[in-house]
Design a protein around this motif. Structure first.
Motif, PDB file in Angstrom:
ATOM      1  N   GLN A  87       0.833  -1.192   0.000  1.00 32.94           N
ATOM      2  CA  GLN A  87       0.000   0.000   0.000  1.00 32.94           C
ATOM      3  C   GLN A  87       0.877   1.255   0.000  1.00 32.94           C
ATOM      4  O   GLN A  87       1.999   1.226   0.492  1.00 32.94           O
ATOM      5  N   LYS A  88       0.367   2.330  -0.538  1.00 27.72           N
ATOM      6  CA  LYS A  88       1.084   3.603  -0.583  1.00 27.72           C
ATOM      7  C   LYS A  88       0.711   4.436   0.645  1.00 27.72           C
ATOM      8  O   LYS A  88      -0.463   4.607   0.952  1.00 27.72           O
ATOM      9  N   TRP A  89       1.735   4.971   1.313  1.00 27.10           N
ATOM     10  CA  TRP A  89       1.540   5.712   2.563  1.00 27.10           C
ATOM     11  C   TRP A  89       0.558   6.863   2.377  1.00 27.10           C
ATOM     12  O   TRP A  89      -0.376   7.027   3.161  1.00 27.10           O
ATOM     13  N   ASP A  90       0.751   7.653   1.319  1.00 23.74           N
ATOM     14  CA  ASP A  90      -0.075   8.849   1.150  1.00 23.74           C
ATOM     15  C   ASP A  90      -1.513   8.563   0.724  1.00 23.74           C
ATOM     16  O   ASP A  90      -2.348   9.459   0.703  1.00 23.74           O
ATOM     17  N   LYS A  91      -1.824   7.325   0.411  1.00 28.93           N
ATOM     18  CA  LYS A  91      -3.221   6.943   0.137  1.00 28.93           C
ATOM     19  C   LYS A  91      -3.952   6.618   1.438  1.00 28.93           C
ATOM     20  O   LYS A  91      -5.181   6.591   1.470  1.00 28.93           O
ATOM     21  N   HIS A  92      -3.188   6.370   2.505  1.00 25.86           N
ATOM     22  CA  HIS A  92      -3.772   5.939   3.780  1.00 25.86           C
ATOM     23  C   HIS A  92      -3.600   6.949   4.909  1.00 25.86           C
ATOM     24  O   HIS A  92      -4.276   6.845   5.934  1.00 25.86           O
ATOM     25  N   PHE A  93      -2.679   7.929   4.714  1.00 26.12           N
ATOM     26  CA  PHE A  93      -2.370   8.878   5.783  1.00 26.12           C
ATOM     27  C   PHE A  93      -2.160  10.286   5.228  1.00 26.12           C
ATOM     28  O   PHE A  93      -1.797  10.467   4.071  1.00 26.12           O
ATOM     29  N   LEU A  94      -2.331  11.243   6.124  1.00 22.73           N
ATOM     30  CA  LEU A  94      -2.066  12.640   5.831  1.00 22.73           C
ATOM     31  C   LEU A  94      -1.433  13.238   7.086  1.00 22.73           C
ATOM     32  O   LEU A  94      -1.869  12.938   8.201  1.00 22.73           O
ATOM     33  N   ILE A  95      -0.389  14.066   6.916  1.00 22.81           N
ATOM     34  CA  ILE A  95       0.213  14.764   8.055  1.00 22.81           C
ATOM     35  C   ILE A  95      -0.191  16.229   7.984  1.00 22.81           C
ATOM     36  O   ILE A  95       0.040  16.896   6.975  1.00 22.81           O
ATOM     37  N   GLU A  96      -0.809  16.716   9.055  1.00 22.67           N
ATOM     38  CA  GLU A  96      -1.176  18.126   9.199  1.00 22.67           C
ATOM     39  C   GLU A  96      -0.908  18.540  10.630  1.00 22.67           C
ATOM     40  O   GLU A  96      -1.337  17.858  11.567  1.00 22.67           O
ATOM     41  N   ASP A  97      -0.222  19.659  10.796  1.00 20.51           N
ATOM     42  CA  ASP A  97       0.060  20.190  12.136  1.00 20.51           C
ATOM     43  C   ASP A  97       0.660  19.119  13.048  1.00 20.51           C
ATOM     44  O   ASP A  97       0.260  18.991  14.206  1.00 20.51           O
ATOM     45  N   CYS A  98       1.577  18.346  12.492  1.00 14.60           N
ATOM     46  CA  CYS A  98       2.322  17.318  13.229  1.00 14.60           C
ATOM     47  C   CYS A  98       1.466  16.134  13.662  1.00 14.60           C
ATOM     48  O   CYS A  98       1.911  15.291  14.431  1.00 14.60           O
ATOM     49  N   ARG A  99       0.245  16.057  13.192  1.00 15.07           N
ATOM     50  CA  ARG A  99      -0.634  14.917  13.480  1.00 15.07           C
ATOM     51  C   ARG A  99      -0.784  14.086  12.213  1.00 15.07           C
ATOM     52  O   ARG A  99      -0.896  14.629  11.122  1.00 15.07           O
ATOM     53  N   ILE A 100      -0.812  12.781  12.388  1.00 14.17           N
ATOM     54  CA  ILE A 100      -1.045  11.871  11.272  1.00 14.17           C
ATOM     55  C   ILE A 100      -2.511  11.460  11.314  1.00 14.17           C
ATOM     56  O   ILE A 100      -3.002  10.960  12.331  1.00 14.17           O
ATOM     57  N   THR A 101      -3.197  11.687  10.213  1.00 10.75           N
ATOM     58  CA  THR A 101      -4.604  11.333  10.098  1.00 10.75           C
ATOM     59  C   THR A 101      -4.743  10.122   9.198  1.00 10.75           C
ATOM     60  O   THR A 101      -4.163  10.090   8.107  1.00 10.75           O
ATOM     61  N   GLY A 102      -5.506   9.139   9.639  1.00  8.82           N
ATOM     62  CA  GLY A 102      -5.800   7.982   8.802  1.00  8.82           C
ATOM     63  C   GLY A 102      -6.914   8.311   7.840  1.00  8.82           C
ATOM     64  O   GLY A 102      -7.951   8.848   8.242  1.00  8.82           O
TER      65      GLY A 102
END
Length: 130
Positions: A87-102
């Protein structure tokens, strides 16, 4: 414990660009050395080869352990964890304001199980951004 040769370890490190494949933390800023993780644990039939090994920071590796999945936070349905090789990381996660969102059930389950947004981990990312 399964033996991982130095050559295989280096291959895993290089493929990951010396970053944890789960939280993307660079290896050169961690207090403890990064580790080689069996994506599918040996006890679940996982092989010790480059296709099943991921480079992981010590925190991600400890929280993941031998788990393959857990219950997704939103749906409470079983979900596998993010697999950095299929799986590709950026298809499953987003980093905003130092938080990782699934962004997907796998991403959200991984964020929760690996505790990617606990206070220490957020502070670590904040220090990196200086």
């Amino acid at each position: 414990m399964t033996y991982i040769t130095p050559a295989l370890r280096r291959q895993v490190e290089q493929r990951a660009n010396d970053r944890c494949e789960y939280c993307l933390l660079p290896a050169d800023v961690t207090f403890f050395p990064d580790e080689v993780d069996h994506v599918i644990a040996v006890k679940h039939g996982g092989a010790t080869n480059s296709d099943n090994l991921a480079f992981a920071c010590w925190r991600c590796n400890r929280y993941k352990g031998t788990d393959l999945g857990s219950f997704a936070p939103q749906t409470r349905a079983f979900s596998f964890l993010f697999n950095p090789h299929t799986q590709k990381w950026d298809k499953h996660f987003l980093i905003e304001d130092c938080r990782i969102t699934g962004l997907t059930p796998e991403g959200r389950t991984t964020v929760r199980l690996l505790q990617l947004n606990n206070d220490e981990r957020i502070a670590e990312r904040q220090r990196l951004l200086g």
